[in-house]
Design a protein around this motif. Structure first.
Motif, PDB file in Angstrom:
ATOM      1  N   GLU A   1      36.883 -30.689  31.140  1.00  0.00           N
ATOM      2  CA  GLU A   1      37.609 -31.069  30.263  1.00  0.00           C
ATOM      3  C   GLU A   1      39.234 -31.374  30.638  1.00  0.00           C
ATOM      4  OE1 GLU A   1      35.827 -28.562  29.958  1.00  0.00           O
ATOM      5  OE2 GLU A   1      34.469 -28.899  28.046  1.00  0.00           O
TER       6      GLU A   1
ATOM      7  N   GLY B   1      38.783 -29.926  13.953  1.00  0.00           N
ATOM      8  CA  GLY B   1      39.480 -30.298  15.425  1.00  0.00           C
ATOM      9  C   GLY B   1      40.428 -29.052  15.726  1.00  0.00           C
TER      10      GLY B   1
ATOM     11  N   ARG C   1      35.127 -35.071  25.023  1.00  0.00           N
ATOM     12  CA  ARG C   1      34.724 -34.918  23.826  1.00  0.00           C
ATOM     13  C   ARG C   1      33.134 -35.360  23.965  1.00  0.00           C
ATOM     14  NH1 ARG C   1      33.374 -33.983  19.581  1.00  0.00           N
ATOM     15  NH2 ARG C   1      33.128 -34.770  17.426  1.00  0.00           N
TER      16      ARG C   1
ATOM     17  N   HIS D   1      29.699 -37.741  17.899  1.00  0.00           N
ATOM     18  CA  HIS D   1      30.495 -36.773  17.348  1.00  0.00           C
ATOM     19  C   HIS D   1      29.388 -35.698  17.047  1.00  0.00           C
ATOM     20  CE1 HIS D   1      29.002 -38.730  13.699  1.00  0.00           C
ATOM     21  NE2 HIS D   1      29.095 -37.761  12.983  1.00  0.00           N
TER      22      HIS D   1
ATOM     23  N   ARG E   1      36.314 -31.193  17.415  1.00  0.00           N
ATOM     24  CA  ARG E   1      36.962 -31.590  18.650  1.00  0.00           C
ATOM     25  C   ARG E   1      37.755 -30.418  19.417  1.00  0.00           C
ATOM     26  NH1 ARG E   1      36.425 -35.220  14.940  1.00  0.00           N
ATOM     27  NH2 ARG E   1      35.538 -37.517  15.412  1.00  0.00           N
ATOM     28  N   ARG E   2      37.670 -30.098  20.682  1.00  0.00           N
ATOM     29  CA  ARG E   2      38.398 -29.306  21.385  1.00  0.00           C
ATOM     30  C   ARG E   2      38.329 -27.724  20.814  1.00  0.00           C
ATOM     31  NH1 ARG E   2      43.572 -33.522  21.823  1.00  0.00           N
ATOM     32  NH2 ARG E   2      44.150 -32.734  19.560  1.00  0.00           N
TER      33      ARG E   2
END
Ligand code: F0G
Length: 458
Positions: free
Chosen positions: A7, A55, A318, A343, A409-410
């Motif tokens: 990441e 997220g 992501r 996603h 996300r994250r």
């Protein structure tokens, strides 16, 4: 040795999550009437219900929160947000709304009337809801290939240009605009190619129609254009966004996805007449035009989130994680909509629970199993979500029946992804022993999956 992928960020703040026992989950599920939306979040271990508003914001976004200008009119936060949107999309007129569906409501209140037809690729459920509740038709012109989950093509979210042209010829003045959802959530988080956006624009010009982008995951779409479409490899994500939006007249945006805020959205356009009509609706439904449905602090975070998430490294981190989950499922032979979406991974429930009849909602049955197995909450994107046909009131069993594993996300690490994949493998291995699907005991007329009540089918 080549260094492995990792990441482009590190973790500064954590939130504890908790496991539960199977008997606890059985009890909670019964209380929730087998509707996972009705569980308390604390009853969930890993939450894949949605990537919307879930997220993790960056340190820069949190710093922006502290500098929010909460003035009723003319707040600096609004101008920061507007300038960032204009920079990325080229749209000059911006109306903030509390989330994506609010932007749809504000715009469609001005544009959509009874008998209209709104063609595009697959409409998201709130978009469909806003069209159908106005007694208009949401016409899905996605390419047929999207229905074959095992077919691996790069742009499975595309509009079928021939279907679209047939619709424009057939419905003539009943069509005011074409709406393209990027990425195509309902078809599996699948992208739309630049070529397809361009062709749609040309067709719209030919028939004097407007083009709207439902842009919730536009940055992920740009990532796929960069990595999959010829001619875009050396362009930046921002350059790609610039070209994408040059083919649209307006956009609605759920900022809870690709702007990585917990709440927020907007409508943006260069058409002054649309803006003038929409701003009146914004004041009525949302709030004054320089805050709409948003706090100043959230508008600051939105501006920074948009900037960060239109950078390649952030998107790469992501989307590679979503792909990683796909690869684990490949290892175990579990069928999903190929290739991995931007996603989410969408498991093909009809290919897993082959013996559960459509009338018993296989994808929802799988969602229930996954929760019981490991406390993982995913979301049915299938026959429940499809609602009944507004005219015949029959269930719409003609599309895909998918279980969406949406990745916030994250938020989760690859260790969490390993848990998700292992839980699915366990279910896949014992799939023949799952003999009872689901039965609806109560449902709403529209958007029923949010509030539906169910029991085990006999
Ligand atoms: N358009 C798309 C493509 C969406 O995916 C969503 C929301 C919306 C519009 C509506 O935006 O939630 O901010 O009002 N999708 C979420 C999901 C809820 O889980 O896919 P919103």
């Amino acid at each position: 040795m080549e260094l492995p992928f990792a990441e482009s960020w590190k973790i500064k703040m954590i939130e504890p999550i908790h496991k539960s026992t199977r008997p606890e989950r059985e009890q909670w599920l019964l209380k929730a009437q087998y509707n996972l939306f009705k569980l308390k979040a604390e009853e969930v271990y890993i939450d894949l219900l949605t990537d919307s508003g879930t997220g993790a914001m960056s340190d820069r976004q949190w710093a922006g929160m502290m500098l929010g200008d909460e003035s009723y009119a003319g707040a600096s936060s609004f101008y920061k947000m507007k300038e960032m949107i204009t920079q990325i999309t080229g749209f000059e007129y911006v109306l903030p709304t509390h989330q994506g569906r609010a932007a749809e409501n504000v715009l469609f209140s001005c544009l959509v009337k009874e008998g209209d037809v709104c063609p595009g690729n697959s409409h998201f459920d709130t978009t469909k809801g806003h069209i159908e509740s106005r007694k208009a038709i949401a016409l899905d012109c996605t390419i047929d290939e999207a229905k074959n989950t095992q077919l691996e093509i790069p742009f499975k979210g595309n509009v079928d240009i021939k279907k679209l042209e047939d619709a424009l010829k057939k419905y003539k003045e009943r069509v005011l605009f074409i709406i393209i959802t990027i990425t195509n959530n309902t078809a599996g988080g699948q992208p739309v190619s630049m070529e397809n956006l361009r062709e749609t624009r040309m067709l719209a010009n030919k028939y004097a129609k407007k083009v709207i982008f439902d842009s919730a995951r536009f940055a992920e779409n740009a990532y796929f254009i960069k990595t999959r479409e010829k001619g875009y490899k050396d362009k930046t994500i921002k350059e790609i966004c610039d070209e994408m939006f040059s083919y649209a007249d307006a956009m609605t945006m759920s900022a809870k996805k690709d702007a990585i805020v917990n709440m927020g959205g907007f409508f943006a356009t260069n058409l002054k007449e649309w803006y003038d009509a929409a701003k009146v609706k914004c004041i009525v439904y949302e709030g004054y035009i320089t805050y709409g449905g948003m706090n100043g602090r959230d508008m600051n975070a939105l501006a920074i989130g948009l900037d960060e998430n239109t950078e390649f490294d952030n998107l790469d981190s992501r989307i590679k994680q979503v792909e990683y989950l796909g690869k684990k499922l490949d290892e175990y032979g579990i069928p999903y909509q190929r290739p991995a979406g931007g996603h989410a991974i969408f498991v093909d429930a009809l290919k897993v629970l082959t013996h559960i009849p459509k009338e018993q909602f296989p994808a929802q049955t799988l969602a229930v199993e996954l929760y019981l197995e490991a406390g993982i909450r995913a979301c049915e994107i299938g026959y429940l979500l499809a609602d009944r046909d507004p005219v015949t009131r029959k269930n719409r069993f003609d599309g895909l029946d998918l279980l969406r594993l949406a990745i916030p996300r994250r938020v989760y690490t690859d260790n969490h992804i390993n848990v998700i994949a292992a839980a699915l493998k366990n279910i896949y291995d014992r799939r023949e022993s799952i003999t009872k699907g689901m039965k609806i005991t109560w449902e709403a007329e529209l958007l029923r999956h949010f509030t539906v009540e169910m029991e085990r089918a006999e």
